[in-house]
Design an enzyme around this catalytic site. Structure first.
Site, PDB file in Angstrom:
ATOM      1  N   GLY A  13       0.831  -1.212   0.000  1.00 24.16           N
ATOM      2  CA  GLY A  13       0.000   0.000   0.000  1.00 24.16           C
ATOM      3  C   GLY A  13       0.858   1.251   0.000  1.00 24.16           C
ATOM      4  O   GLY A  13       1.890   1.293   0.653  1.00 24.16           O
ATOM      5  N   ARG A  74       0.989  -4.947  -5.876  1.00 22.79           N
ATOM      6  CA  ARG A  74       1.222  -6.224  -5.208  1.00 22.79           C
ATOM      7  C   ARG A  74       1.498  -7.231  -6.328  1.00 22.79           C
ATOM      8  O   ARG A  74       0.960  -7.103  -7.427  1.00 22.79           O
ATOM      9  CB  ARG A  74       0.003  -6.602  -4.375  1.00 22.79           C
ATOM     10  CG  ARG A  74      -0.340  -5.494  -3.360  1.00 22.79           C
ATOM     11  CD  ARG A  74      -1.341  -5.931  -2.337  1.00 22.79           C
ATOM     12  NE  ARG A  74      -2.087  -4.800  -1.790  1.00 22.79           N
ATOM     13  CZ  ARG A  74      -1.734  -4.103  -0.715  1.00 22.79           C
ATOM     14  NH1 ARG A  74      -0.643  -4.376  -0.062  1.00 22.79           N
ATOM     15  NH2 ARG A  74      -2.487  -3.111  -0.289  1.00 22.79           N
ATOM     16  N   ASP A 105       5.606  -5.373   5.784  1.00 22.44           N
ATOM     17  CA  ASP A 105       6.161  -6.698   6.091  1.00 22.44           C
ATOM     18  C   ASP A 105       6.249  -7.614   4.871  1.00 22.44           C
ATOM     19  O   ASP A 105       7.235  -8.319   4.689  1.00 22.44           O
ATOM     20  CB  ASP A 105       5.317  -7.384   7.171  1.00 22.44           C
ATOM     21  CG  ASP A 105       5.674  -6.896   8.566  1.00 22.44           C
ATOM     22  OD1 ASP A 105       6.728  -6.249   8.722  1.00 22.44           O
ATOM     23  OD2 ASP A 105       4.889  -7.152   9.500  1.00 22.44           O
ATOM     24  N   THR A 127       4.203   2.379   5.700  1.00 25.81           N
ATOM     25  CA  THR A 127       2.801   1.966   5.786  1.00 25.81           C
ATOM     26  C   THR A 127       2.065   2.862   6.771  1.00 25.81           C
ATOM     27  O   THR A 127       2.621   3.221   7.809  1.00 25.81           O
ATOM     28  CB  THR A 127       2.632   0.493   6.218  1.00 25.81           C
ATOM     29  OG1 THR A 127       1.254   0.267   6.561  1.00 25.81           O
ATOM     30  CG2 THR A 127       3.475   0.124   7.424  1.00 25.81           C
ATOM     31  N   ASP A 129      -0.216   1.897   8.579  1.00 26.22           N
ATOM     32  CA  ASP A 129      -0.801   1.072   9.648  1.00 26.22           C
ATOM     33  C   ASP A 129       0.022   1.041  10.947  1.00 26.22           C
ATOM     34  O   ASP A 129      -0.505   0.608  11.976  1.00 26.22           O
ATOM     35  CB  ASP A 129      -0.976  -0.379   9.167  1.00 26.22           C
ATOM     36  CG  ASP A 129      -1.845  -0.484   7.925  1.00 26.22           C
ATOM     37  OD1 ASP A 129      -2.701   0.396   7.731  1.00 26.22           O
ATOM     38  OD2 ASP A 129      -1.668  -1.442   7.146  1.00 26.22           O
ATOM     39  N   ASP A 131       2.182  -1.002  11.733  1.00 33.32           N
ATOM     40  CA  ASP A 131       2.121  -2.386  12.225  1.00 33.32           C
ATOM     41  C   ASP A 131       3.410  -3.170  11.992  1.00 33.32           C
ATOM     42  O   ASP A 131       3.388  -4.393  11.917  1.00 33.32           O
ATOM     43  CB  ASP A 131       0.924  -3.110  11.578  1.00 33.32           C
ATOM     44  CG  ASP A 131       1.051  -3.188  10.068  1.00 33.32           C
ATOM     45  OD1 ASP A 131       1.942  -2.517   9.492  1.00 33.32           O
ATOM     46  OD2 ASP A 131       0.269  -3.919   9.440  1.00 33.32           O
ATOM     47  N   ARG A 173      -5.539  -2.260   8.631  1.00 33.65           N
ATOM     48  CA  ARG A 173      -5.483  -3.713   8.386  1.00 33.65           C
ATOM     49  C   ARG A 173      -5.848  -4.442   9.679  1.00 33.65           C
ATOM     50  O   ARG A 173      -6.918  -4.191  10.223  1.00 33.65           O
ATOM     51  CB  ARG A 173      -4.109  -4.123   7.875  1.00 33.65           C
ATOM     52  CG  ARG A 173      -4.156  -5.385   7.035  1.00 33.65           C
ATOM     53  CD  ARG A 173      -2.767  -5.809   6.572  1.00 33.65           C
ATOM     54  NE  ARG A 173      -2.194  -4.886   5.627  1.00 33.65           N
ATOM     55  CZ  ARG A 173      -1.912  -5.186   4.368  1.00 33.65           C
ATOM     56  NH1 ARG A 173      -2.147  -6.385   3.916  1.00 33.65           N
ATOM     57  NH2 ARG A 173      -1.377  -4.306   3.573  1.00 33.65           N
TER      58      ARG A 173
END
Ligand code: ADP
Ligand code: F6P
Length: 322
Positions: A13, A74, A105, A127, A129, A131, A173
């Site tokens: 993303g 992707r 990741d 990202t 996120d 995360d 996510r």
């Protein structure tokens, strides 16, 4: 053998600040006398040999722009051993002996594979996120969370005027960092995090009714994407409380827009650090920001790390709301 040419790609993303990172990679490389090639559309572009020469002016006028000038994608093929081998061969064919991968990741898994095939790789966390376990900062989070905060303020105005309950769904996510931060920043009555939510809607319903009795004009519930189902949740809550309830899914607006100062600065430093690691002969490393310092980790070790919402922050987010 000294590195002569590096490639840079963005993958997964997009995130605001990726352009600032690309700019830093290109300019740091050029400063050190290294050639830079832009690999378009992540690993998909690598396998299609969408590779362009970059110079200092290729990255002019981008530091303030959201998205990624290299585009992103992707790529299923790159998750296969054949795809990875082809990717490494294409790097060699184009004289690319080091690659900077800006992504999450999944993208770092790919970087690890390229490294094992002899192409030096360094990852940069990009990202919204937040995360990625090894780092306290990921490029794009700060912009995304500010965008979400501003949007939620706006929904709150109309929610108060109509004396409604609003469920606002934010991205992330499977992680609840954007939701948690908006919970604080927007003073939301409830924050639902995938890491903590037990699915007990009755607790929410009771709180909404109780707050309304106390005279509260709105009830803002921030729901994380990892929980989802905001629209059906709104219908059930309206039916149970008798209070008009609307769902708003913020969606991709959180991924766009001009990066904040913080995203530009951290992305710039991480971009430069990535090239410096390649120059030092390093490979299979991730640039990270941990405990107030820029550091780097082995990719496999970094991917094996886990992180969770800090319990104390979650506790405090709840006690500030009345
Ligand atoms: P993110 O990098 O944001 O986590 P994805 O998980 O979609 O995003 O991963 C981005 C891309 O990285 C994938 O489309 C794929 O090309 C590559 N990738 C993901 N997982 C692997 C893997 N195990 N091995 C090699 N490449 C991978
Ligand atoms: O990783 C960033 C992110 O926006 C997540 O918050 C979300 O789950 C996902 O990407 C959406 O991905 P896509 O762009 O493929 O819809």
């Amino acid at each position: 053998m000294a590195i002569k040419t590096i490639g840079v790609l963005t993958s997964g993303g997009d995130a605001p600040g990726m352009n600032a990172a690309i700019r830093a990679v290109v300019r740091t490389a050029i400063h050190n006398g290294i050639n830079v090639k832009g690999i378009m559309r992540g690993y998909a572009g690598l396998l299609q040999e969408e590779i362009v020469d970059m110079d200092s002016t290729s990255v002019s006028e981008i530091i303030h722009r959201g998205g990624t000038i290299l585009y992103t994608a992707r790529c299923q093929e790159f998750t296969t051993a054949e795809g990875q081998k082809k990717g490494a061969e294409i790097c060699r064919k184009h004289g690319i002996d080091g690659v900077v991968v800006i992504g999450g990741d999944g993208s770092f898994q790919g970087a690890g594979k390229l490294s094992a095939l002899g192409i030096n790789t360094i990852g940069i966390p990009g990202t919204i996120d937040l995360d990625i376990a090894c780092t306290d900062y990921t490029i794009g989070f700060d912009t995304a969370v500010n965008t979400a905060m501003e949007a939620i303020d706006k929904v709150r105005d109309t929610s108060t005027s109509h004396e409604r309950c609003s469920i606002i769904e934010v991205m992330g996510r499977n992680a609840g960092y954007i939701a948690l931060w908006c919970g604080f920043a927007n003073g939301a009555e409830d924050v639902l995090l995938p890491e903590r939510y037990d699915g007990n809607e009755q607790v929410l319903i009771d709180r909404i009714i109780e707050n309304r009795k106390r005279g509260k004009k709105h009830h803002i519930i921030i729901n994380a994407e990892g929980i989802g189902h905001s629209t059906s949740m709104a219908k059930r809550i309206e039916a149970a409380t008798g209070i008009e309830t609307r769902a708003t899914i913020l969606g991709y607006m959180q991924r766009g827009g001009a990066p904040t100062c913080k995203d530009r600065v951290y992305a710039s430093i991480m971009g430069a650090k990535a090239v410096e690691l390649l120059l030092a002969g390093k490979s299979n490393r991730l640039v990270a920001y941990k405990n107030g310092e820029y550091v780097d980790f082995d990719i496999q070790e970094a991917l094996a790390m886990t992180k969770d919402i800090p319990e104390d922050q979650f506790r405090i987010s709840k006690l500030l709301v009345r």
